[in-house]
Design a protein around this motif. Structure first.
Motif, PDB file in Angstrom:
ATOM      1  N   LYS A 211      -5.425   9.876  -2.893  1.00 37.17           N
ATOM      2  CA  LYS A 211      -5.145   8.437  -2.811  1.00 37.17           C
ATOM      3  C   LYS A 211      -3.854   8.207  -2.028  1.00 37.17           C
ATOM      4  CE  LYS A 211      -6.487   4.372  -3.994  1.00 37.17           C
ATOM      5  NZ  LYS A 211      -7.761   3.895  -3.414  1.00 37.17           N
TER       6      LYS A 211
ATOM      7  N   THR B 168      -4.582   8.645   1.590  1.00 36.32           N
ATOM      8  CA  THR B 168      -5.269   7.467   2.122  1.00 36.32           C
ATOM      9  C   THR B 168      -4.278   6.337   2.352  1.00 36.32           C
ATOM     10  OG1 THR B 168      -7.022   8.137   0.626  1.00 36.32           O
ATOM     11  CG2 THR B 168      -7.351   6.067   1.797  1.00 36.32           C
ATOM     12  N   ALA B 169      -3.360   6.159   1.402  1.00 39.13           N
ATOM     13  CA  ALA B 169      -2.368   5.093   1.521  1.00 39.13           C
ATOM     14  C   ALA B 169      -1.507   5.310   2.750  1.00 39.13           C
ATOM     15  CB  ALA B 169      -1.522   5.045   0.248  1.00 39.13           C
TER      16      ALA B 169
ATOM     17  N   ASP C 142      -2.304   7.023   5.359  1.00 38.28           N
ATOM     18  CA  ASP C 142      -3.165   6.812   6.519  1.00 38.28           C
ATOM     19  C   ASP C 142      -3.238   5.329   6.849  1.00 38.28           C
ATOM     20  OD1 ASP C 142      -4.963   7.602   8.513  1.00 38.28           O
ATOM     21  OD2 ASP C 142      -6.674   7.059   7.203  1.00 38.28           O
ATOM     22  N   ASP C 143      -3.469   4.546   5.802  1.00 38.42           N
ATOM     23  CA  ASP C 143      -3.533   3.092   5.987  1.00 38.42           C
ATOM     24  C   ASP C 143      -2.234   2.559   6.566  1.00 38.42           C
ATOM     25  OD1 ASP C 143      -6.070   3.037   5.091  1.00 38.42           O
ATOM     26  OD2 ASP C 143      -5.626   2.138   3.117  1.00 38.42           O
ATOM     27  N   MET C 144      -1.118   3.054   5.984  1.00 40.11           N
ATOM     28  CA  MET C 144       0.193   2.572   6.430  1.00 40.11           C
ATOM     29  C   MET C 144       0.418   2.888   7.897  1.00 40.11           C
ATOM     30  SD  MET C 144       2.252   3.583   3.033  1.00 40.11           S
ATOM     31  CE  MET C 144       3.898   3.557   3.713  1.00 40.11           C
TER      32      MET C 144
ATOM     33  N   GLY D 276      -1.895   3.370  10.109  1.00 40.32           N
ATOM     34  CA  GLY D 276      -2.811   2.505  10.854  1.00 40.32           C
ATOM     35  C   GLY D 276      -2.179   1.135  11.071  1.00 40.32           C
ATOM     36  N   THR D 277      -1.625   0.639  10.012  1.00 41.22           N
ATOM     37  CA  THR D 277      -0.971  -0.665  10.088  1.00 41.22           C
ATOM     38  C   THR D 277       0.131  -0.639  11.136  1.00 41.22           C
ATOM     39  OG1 THR D 277      -1.377  -0.831   7.727  1.00 41.22           O
ATOM     40  CG2 THR D 277       0.129  -2.454   8.682  1.00 41.22           C
TER      41      THR D 277
ATOM     42  N   ASN E 276      -1.334  -0.409  14.696  1.00 38.23           N
ATOM     43  CA  ASN E 276      -1.923  -1.684  15.094  1.00 38.23           C
ATOM     44  C   ASN E 276      -0.852  -2.722  15.411  1.00 38.23           C
ATOM     45  OD1 ASN E 276      -4.532  -0.850  15.006  1.00 38.23           O
ATOM     46  ND2 ASN E 276      -4.802  -1.371  12.821  1.00 38.23           N
TER      47      ASN E 276
END
Lengths: 301, 458
Positions: B441, B444-445, B447-449, B451-452, B455
């Motif tokens: 988890k 994933t967090a 990874d998301d961060m 990505g953010t 972007n």
């Protein structure tokens, strides 16, 4: 320290407990099926010691009974023989009285009496050599077959027995009972024995001397008393042997029951014991089956 | 702290949880393996190594690191287990030797020596009652021969038991040699592993298993060395030194029960140097005791019975000691009577004399029959010996069962320290599973961060 319990330790402990229970049940079963409390010495060392002692004592007492029976037979044969001898002596005495009283008796009548006396003498010689199981009962420990021997020419009878030892039977611990009667005692010593008395009577009958005939009456009285005394001794010994035999029999019963107490199981007690062990074993089986099953795995879904 | 260090941290956490699950799996897999010691993942937190000029004030750790996979053992508990096992094995072996003797005695039984002697005395008493009876004489001869044969059989069976035990001494010595060789081999593996910093847990478990087996056999003691290997000594002699082992051998003499004396005993020694190995514990120690003490002791007791039979009967039967006039003698030409050679030396039943010469007083036979009443006669000598042996057997059995219980308790102690508890492992499994899921988890967090962030820049 707190004991950490693992599944394996529960299993090991359970197996050990089951083994112990099964061993106890097997021991109880072994006793039940063999009927014996002691199947090997270590089962009960003290009991084994007693059992071996009882076994020895039982055999010894059985032997006392056997020896007493054998002795009783010896004595019975003597008793019967001496009674016969006693009646022959009484017969001789009455013949002597008859010969002495009738001084007017002619030689032919005396000859007739002499014939009777000779027959009785032969019977007496036969009786004195009575045997039991091939041994002359009045011959002491002689290795020969006769207690008295008769000279074929003179007709003189002499003692051929061996009184160097008495014939005894072991009937109780350390107790030997004499079962023989010395022929020399019952029939008199050589030279003055019953047969010599009969010979003197025959001589007196030949001569017709009333003094000699009267002397024969007295001599037969003495001989009769001797035989009666012998009978009394034989009777007393027979009683003694009988008493010891009864004693040994009673002791035998005691010993056999003692041996049974030590060696044999009490079926009632043993079957209760077996059932207890069986119940205990079955209970531990049931509990073990329940205990070793669940783990956390059974509850994690 | 760099932007990507978070991913690294998550990766370490995943790897640690993964390893922990693997170890838990290993524990569960070996829950029922003999000698297995449960393993634990030793992990430690990693801190940042940045005390430089630009180090931030709020530093976050670098995650977790698996330092080693440890093995739950307690040297003291293991040593006690070995000691208790060797004592139990010794007691069990001794009880086994005694138990065989116990069965061999065949008492109390209707065909035991006691009853044979009773029959013998009975035959003499029957002969005393009729001292010229041929049947009674034949019975005396027959029962006398049975007594001698029973004593001979006791001795022969004891001798066979000794030979079998002697064979098992050789077999056990072979097992000792195989075991020491394995320990030395494993020592080598352990030394190599520890030299290269590898995990040697499985090798250590196997090695300790063999050491325990050796303790069972011989009461072996160990000395630990720094590299994880152990030196093993038995009976005062070192048999394993690092990766070298020395074989032991059983002495070639004596070869039979009757050859054992205080100066000629079955002993152990090291092959090569010939140094003596003196065992007083372990299964092999029990076997040696049986060979050197227990069975020869029982043989002496049998001999004493044989001598008592011969001397008490001959003393009455042939009081003058006329040559060739004895009832009992030997069947091997020697003059010393033993349980092995006891025999009836009367030529035939007709030669048996129960009386003084020339009479039928039955005196001799009566006196011999009366031996059954004697408190010092052969029957009572034998009875005392049976009782004596029985007491020793009973003691040996008690000692053995106490020692077995003690050994079971020390097994339980070891199991308590080193054994695998399935519940515990399940709890760990769930815990590590959660740790893995959580680490994923975190990843994933991150990874998301990232990505953010990416972007945002576009």
């Amino acid at each position: 320290m707190t004991q950490r319990i693992t599944n394996r330790s529960i299993a090991t402990q359970s197996v050990a407990n089951l083994q112990a229970g099964l061993a106890k049940r097997a021991a109880a079963q072994d006793q039940m099926s063999s009927g014996k409390l002691i199947s090997k010495p270590s089962d009960d060392p003290v009991g084994t010691n007693n059992a071996l002692q009882y076994r020895g004592d039982i055999r010894t007492n059985e032997q006392y009974v056997r020896s007493a029976e054998n002795g009783a037979s010896w004595l019975a044969v003597q008793d019967q023989t001496l009674q016969d001898v006693s009646s022959r002596v009484a017969q001789l005495r009455s013949l002597a009285v008859q010969a002495a009283n009738t001084g007017s008796m002619d030689p032919s009548s005396r000859g007739a009496i002499a014939k009777q006396v000779q027959t009785i003498k032969d019977q007496l010689v036969g009786l004195s050599n009575t045997t039991y199981l091939g041994r002359p009962v009045f011959g002491g420990v002689t290795a020969g077959t006769a207690a008295f021997t008769q000279d074929p020419t003179t007709g003189k009878v002499t003692y051929a027995g061996d009184d160097s030892a008495e014939v005894t039977r072991r009937v109780a611990p350390g107790t030997d009972v004499t079962v023989s009667s010395s022929g020399a005692q019952v029939f008199g010593a050589d030279g003055s024995n019953l047969f010599d008395t009969v010979d003197s009577f025959l001589t007196a009958l030949g001569s017709g001397s009333s003094t000699a005939l009267n002397a024969s009456v007295g001599a037969f009285d003495t001989a009769g008393r001797q035989v009666t005394a012998g009978l009394a001794t034989v009777g007393a010994r027979a009683n003694q042997v009988d008493g010891y035999s009864t004693l040994a029999d009673a002791r035998l019963d005691d010993l056999k029951s003692s041996l049974s107490t030590v060696e044999d199981i009490d079926y009632a007690e043993s079957s209760i014991d077996y059932n207890l062990q069986n119940v205990a074993y079955q209970a531990s089986l049931a509990v073990t089956a329940k205990v070793i099953q669940p783990t956390l795995v059974d509850f994690l879904r | 702290m760099s932007t990507f260090s978070g991913i690294n941290l998550a990766s370490r956490a995943l790897s640690a949880a993964n390893k922990a699950v693997d170890v838990t799996g290993q524990n569960i897999a070996n829950a029922n393996t003999d000698g297995y010691s449960r393993q634990r993942v030793e992990q430690t937190e990693l801190d940042t190594v940045s005390d430089g000029l630009f180090a931030g004030r709020t530093r976050v750790g670098q995650g977790v690191d698996v330092t080693s996979i440890s093995r739950a053992t307690d040297a003291f508990v293991d040593a006690r287990q070995r000691g208790d096992h060797s004592t139990a094995a010794y007691a069990d072996q001794t009880a086994g030797v005694y138990s065989d003797v116990d069965h061999l005695l065949n008492e109390p039984a209707d065909d035991g020596l006691t009853e044979q002697l009773n029959s013998f005395w009975g035959a003499w008493k029957d002969l005393a009652n009729d001292s010229s009876d041929a049947a009674a004489k034949a019975e005396v001869l027959h029962t006398g021969q049975t007594v001698a044969a029973t004593v001979n059989t006791l001795d022969a069976r004891l001798a066979t038991q000794w030979s079998n035990l002697r064979d098992s001494a050789s077999t056990l010595a072979d097992q000792v040699n195989t075991t020491t060789a394995k320990i030395a081999q494993l020592n080598l593996g352990i030394a190599k592993a520890s030299g290269t910093g590898q995990n040697a847990n499985e090798l250590l478990d196997q090695r300790d298993g063999f050491v325990l087996k050796l303790a069972d056999l011989t009461g072996a003691t160990t000395t630990a060395r720094a590299d994880g290997t152990v030196d093993v000594s038995i009976g005062g002699s070192t048999v394993v030194h690092g990766s070298d082992s020395v074989r032991i051998q059983v002495s070639s003499t004596p070869t039979a029960l009757r050859g054992v004396t205080s100066s000629s005993q079955v002993t152990l020694s090291l092959v090569g140097s010939g140094d003596p190995v003196r065992l007083n514990t372990g299964k092999l120690g029990g076997v040696l005791d049986g060979l050197n003490d227990v069975l020869p002791g029982v043989a002496q007791q049998f001999d004493a019975t044989a001598r008592s039979v011969a001397s008490s009967v001959n003393g009455i039967y042939n009081p003058g000691g006329t040559a060739g006039g004895n009832f009992f003698g030997t069947n091997d030409g020697t003059s010393a009577v033993s349980a092995q050679n006891l025999a009836v030396t009367v030529a035939s039943s007709t030669a048996i004399a129960g009386s003084s010469s020339g009479t039928k007083d039955g005196r001799t036979a009566a006196a011999l029959g009366a031996l059954s009443e004697s408190a010092t006669g052969p029957g009572s000598v034998w009875r005392k010996q049976v009782t004596d042996i029985a007491q020793k057997v009973a003691t040996a059995n008690t000692t053995s069962s106490v020692a077995a219980t003690t050994a079971l308790n020390s097994d339980a102690s070891r199991e308590s320290v080193s054994g695998v508890n399935i519940d515990e492992e399940m709890v760990n499994l769930v815990t590590y599973q959660h740790a893995y899921a959580s680490a994923a988890k975190v990843f994933t967090a991150m990874d998301d961060m990232l990505g953010t962030l990416i972007n945002m820049v576009r």
